[in-house]
Scaffold this motif. Structure first.
Motif, PDB file in Angstrom:
ATOM      1  N   LYS A 290       0.832  -1.207   0.000  1.00 27.01           N
ATOM      2  CA  LYS A 290       0.000   0.000   0.000  1.00 27.01           C
ATOM      3  C   LYS A 290       0.867   1.257   0.000  1.00 27.01           C
ATOM      4  N   ASN A 291       1.910   1.258   0.831  1.00 28.03           N
ATOM      5  CA  ASN A 291       2.796   2.425   0.892  1.00 28.03           C
ATOM      6  C   ASN A 291       3.464   2.679  -0.448  1.00 28.03           C
ATOM      7  N   LEU A 292       3.893   1.609  -1.105  1.00 27.17           N
ATOM      8  CA  LEU A 292       4.576   1.767  -2.389  1.00 27.17           C
ATOM      9  C   LEU A 292       3.637   2.292  -3.458  1.00 27.17           C
ATOM     10  N   TYR A 293       2.413   1.774  -3.497  1.00 28.72           N
ATOM     11  CA  TYR A 293       1.464   2.216  -4.525  1.00 28.72           C
ATOM     12  C   TYR A 293       1.056   3.675  -4.343  1.00 28.72           C
ATOM     13  N   LYS A 294       1.194   4.208  -3.110  1.00 29.08           N
ATOM     14  CA  LYS A 294       0.887   5.623  -2.901  1.00 29.08           C
ATOM     15  C   LYS A 294       1.770   6.517  -3.762  1.00 29.08           C
ATOM     16  N   PHE A 295       3.012   6.066  -4.011  1.00 24.71           N
ATOM     17  CA  PHE A 295       3.960   6.877  -4.777  1.00 24.71           C
ATOM     18  C   PHE A 295       3.891   6.582  -6.270  1.00 24.71           C
ATOM     19  N   LEU A 296       3.198   5.499  -6.634  1.00 19.22           N
ATOM     20  CA  LEU A 296       3.142   5.104  -8.040  1.00 19.22           C
ATOM     21  C   LEU A 296       1.888   5.621  -8.739  1.00 19.22           C
ATOM     22  N   THR A 297       0.826   5.831  -7.978  1.00 25.21           N
ATOM     23  CA  THR A 297      -0.441   6.235  -8.592  1.00 25.21           C
ATOM     24  C   THR A 297      -1.294   6.964  -7.572  1.00 25.21           C
ATOM     25  N   ASP A 298      -2.198   7.805  -8.075  1.00 26.53           N
ATOM     26  CA  ASP A 298      -3.137   8.501  -7.201  1.00 26.53           C
ATOM     27  C   ASP A 298      -4.297   7.592  -6.785  1.00 26.53           C
ATOM     28  N   LYS A 299      -4.487   6.503  -7.510  1.00 25.86           N
ATOM     29  CA  LYS A 299      -5.562   5.571  -7.167  1.00 25.86           C
ATOM     30  C   LYS A 299      -5.147   4.741  -5.952  1.00 25.86           C
ATOM     31  N   PRO A 300      -6.027   4.577  -4.972  1.00 26.16           N
ATOM     32  CA  PRO A 300      -5.631   3.887  -3.735  1.00 26.16           C
ATOM     33  C   PRO A 300      -5.581   2.366  -3.896  1.00 26.16           C
ATOM     34  N   PHE A 301      -4.666   1.747  -3.173  1.00 24.56           N
ATOM     35  CA  PHE A 301      -4.636   0.297  -2.996  1.00 24.56           C
ATOM     36  C   PHE A 301      -5.491   0.017  -1.760  1.00 24.56           C
ATOM     37  N   GLU A 302      -6.602  -0.694  -1.931  1.00 17.77           N
ATOM     38  CA  GLU A 302      -7.542  -0.884  -0.835  1.00 17.77           C
ATOM     39  C   GLU A 302      -7.753  -2.356  -0.535  1.00 17.77           C
ATOM     40  N   THR A 303      -7.978  -2.665   0.729  1.00 18.42           N
ATOM     41  CA  THR A 303      -8.382  -4.007   1.143  1.00 18.42           C
ATOM     42  C   THR A 303      -9.629  -3.861   2.002  1.00 18.42           C
ATOM     43  N   VAL A 304     -10.648  -4.687   1.723  1.00 19.07           N
ATOM     44  CA  VAL A 304     -11.906  -4.622   2.468  1.00 19.07           C
ATOM     45  C   VAL A 304     -12.379  -6.041   2.760  1.00 19.07           C
ATOM     46  N   ILE A 305     -13.237  -6.162   3.752  1.00 20.82           N
ATOM     47  CA  ILE A 305     -13.920  -7.420   4.053  1.00 20.82           C
ATOM     48  C   ILE A 305     -15.391  -7.203   3.736  1.00 20.82           C
ATOM     49  N   HIS A 306     -15.926  -8.031   2.828  1.00 21.20           N
ATOM     50  CA  HIS A 306     -17.294  -7.829   2.345  1.00 21.20           C
ATOM     51  C   HIS A 306     -17.948  -9.180   2.102  1.00 21.20           C
ATOM     52  N   ASN A 307     -19.095  -9.385   2.763  1.00 23.94           N
ATOM     53  CA  ASN A 307     -19.864 -10.635   2.604  1.00 23.94           C
ATOM     54  C   ASN A 307     -19.009 -11.880   2.867  1.00 23.94           C
ATOM     55  N   GLY A 308     -18.225 -11.823   3.932  1.00 24.48           N
ATOM     56  CA  GLY A 308     -17.424 -12.976   4.307  1.00 24.48           C
ATOM     57  C   GLY A 308     -16.238 -13.230   3.406  1.00 24.48           C
ATOM     58  N   LYS A 309     -15.819 -12.213   2.650  1.00 25.29           N
ATOM     59  CA  LYS A 309     -14.673 -12.359   1.760  1.00 25.29           C
ATOM     60  C   LYS A 309     -13.684 -11.219   1.974  1.00 25.29           C
ATOM     61  N   PHE A 310     -12.428 -11.567   1.823  1.00 26.08           N
ATOM     62  CA  PHE A 310     -11.368 -10.565   1.865  1.00 26.08           C
ATOM     63  C   PHE A 310     -11.074 -10.149   0.426  1.00 26.08           C
ATOM     64  N   VAL A 311     -11.151  -8.837   0.167  1.00 24.17           N
ATOM     65  CA  VAL A 311     -11.001  -8.335  -1.196  1.00 24.17           C
ATOM     66  C   VAL A 311      -9.901  -7.277  -1.226  1.00 24.17           C
ATOM     67  N   ALA A 312      -8.968  -7.429  -2.162  1.00 21.29           N
ATOM     68  CA  ALA A 312      -7.914  -6.441  -2.368  1.00 21.29           C
ATOM     69  C   ALA A 312      -8.097  -5.807  -3.749  1.00 21.29           C
ATOM     70  N   TYR A 313      -8.055  -4.496  -3.802  1.00 19.75           N
ATOM     71  CA  TYR A 313      -8.176  -3.759  -5.058  1.00 19.75           C
ATOM     72  C   TYR A 313      -6.816  -3.139  -5.370  1.00 19.75           C
ATOM     73  N   ILE A 314      -6.157  -3.662  -6.406  1.00 21.71           N
ATOM     74  CA  ILE A 314      -4.835  -3.168  -6.785  1.00 21.71           C
ATOM     75  C   ILE A 314      -4.977  -2.238  -7.983  1.00 21.71           C
ATOM     76  N   PRO A 315      -4.564  -0.985  -7.873  1.00 22.68           N
ATOM     77  CA  PRO A 315      -4.683  -0.070  -9.016  1.00 22.68           C
ATOM     78  C   PRO A 315      -3.747  -0.484 -10.159  1.00 22.68           C
ATOM     79  N   LEU A 316      -4.284  -0.445 -11.364  1.00 18.01           N
ATOM     80  CA  LEU A 316      -3.485  -0.725 -12.550  1.00 18.01           C
ATOM     81  C   LEU A 316      -2.932   0.589 -13.085  1.00 18.01           C
ATOM     82  N   ILE A 317      -1.667   0.581 -13.430  1.00 16.80           N
ATOM     83  CA  ILE A 317      -0.965   1.802 -13.817  1.00 16.80           C
ATOM     84  C   ILE A 317      -0.733   1.804 -15.313  1.00 16.80           C
ATOM     85  N   ALA A 318      -1.092   2.899 -15.960  1.00 19.33           N
ATOM     86  CA  ALA A 318      -0.951   2.983 -17.411  1.00 19.33           C
ATOM     87  C   ALA A 318       0.508   3.084 -17.812  1.00 19.33           C
TER      88      ALA A 318
END
Length: 318
Positions: A290-318
């Motif tokens: 997460k710390n590294l992606y802060k410097f690579l893109t303005d889009k956040p790297f997020e992790t959430v728990i939703h409906n009994g699942k762990f979900v990670a959202y990794i921003p794709l960089i152009a």
């Protein structure tokens, strides 16, 4: 001091304007040199008040001397010096001195403000660079060492396959070598195309599924539009490893990991079935990402728990 004199020809007032402009240019040049001298030998960090007092006094004295010499010289040039002297009264002199002091004080305050602003910006930039370098070092350390448990388990699986299924053992060893080759080849790269990371992770998944068999399912739904986008190397390996570390993987409790993408994000999702005891972990793997992606893109790297699942959202960089 004002340069315009009433009741004299406009040509004379134009000349006075040119003289006044020249005095301002000379004064500004002197201020610049003086400030540069003080910046080098007596910076503001050594004491703002102690720096400002001699700086203001020196600039004010300089202005008084230059303006006094200039006024005397100008009055000697014109035949209507008596008219100028009449308008240049004691009250006008006091007002002129006061105005000069205010201007000198304002110039020095503006210089101080500019100096402090640049120092603040330099410190902020330096802090950002240091934080980025720290995050990059932490992540590089993470890339340079595959989980030792993964290596141990892979070698154990390989040992059992050598006797039971030599052909599968040979294929397993080839995939294992590809995994380590990828890490070695890309350990110094900040970003890799998504298709490269996917090719690597499929070799990694082959090793995992040889060990866990039907207890582990990893599905890929990667859009063609996202394949040319970039992510940091071994991002997926870290996320899959994180899922295996914290969740039960068995025939009774199979673990399912889904990896899908759109044009903006890569999503890694797994069902949550937590272990009672988790192998030693400092919890820094995801945080370093997460710390590294802060410097690579303005889009956040997020992790959430939703409906009994762990979900990670990794921003794709152009």
């Amino acid at each position: 001091m004002r340069w315009y004199v009433f009741k004299i020809p406009w040509q004379a007032n134009l000349f006075l304007a040119l003289v006044s402009g020249s005095v301002m240019i000379v004064s500004w040049f002197f201020f610049s040199k003086l400030h540069h001298f003080f910046d080098s030998f007596f910076p503001y960090e050594n004491g703002i008040i102690m720096r400002m007092i001699p700086q203001v006094l020196l600039t004010f004295v300089f202005v008084l001397v230059v303006s006094g010499v200039t006024v005397s010289w100008v009055m000697s040039l014109f035949p209507f010096s008596s008219l100028i002297a009449q308008q240049y009264t004691d009250l006008a002199k006091v007002a002129g001195y006061f105005a000069q002091f205010l201007v000198v004080l304002l110039i020095n305050v503006l210089h101080l403000s500019d100096y402090l602003f640049h120092k603040w910006r330099e410190n902020a930039t330096r802090a950002i660079h240091l934080e980025k370098e720290k995050s990059q070092v932490q992540f590089d350390n993470l890339k340079n060492q595959l989980n030792p448990h993964f290596l141990f388990n892979s070698l154990t699986s390989l040992d059992s396959l050598i006797q039971e299924n030599p052909d599968l053992a040979r294929q397993f060893l080839q995939q294992l070598s590809k995994v380590f080759r990828y890490v070695l080849q890309h350990k110094d790269k900040g970003l890799v195309p998504l298709y490269t990371e996917i090719d690597f992770i499929k070799n990694y998944v082959f090793l995992l599924q040889t060990r866990f068999e039907t207890s582990l399912t990893i599905d890929f739904q990667i859009s063609n539009e996202s394949l040319e986008k970039k992510i940091t190397p071994v991002t997926l390996q870290i996320l899959i490893e994180n899922a295996l570390k914290h969740n039960i993987v068995s025939a009774v409790h199979p673990l399912t990991i889904q990896i899908c993408s759109d044009e903006q994000y890569l999503k890694v999702e797994n069902n949550i079935q937590p272990k009672k005891q988790v192998e030693t972990s400092n919890g820094q793997g995801l945080q370093n990402l997460k710390n590294l992606y802060k410097f690579l893109t303005d889009k956040p790297f997020e992790t959430v728990i939703h409906n009994g699942k762990f979900v990670a959202y990794i921003p794709l960089i152009a």
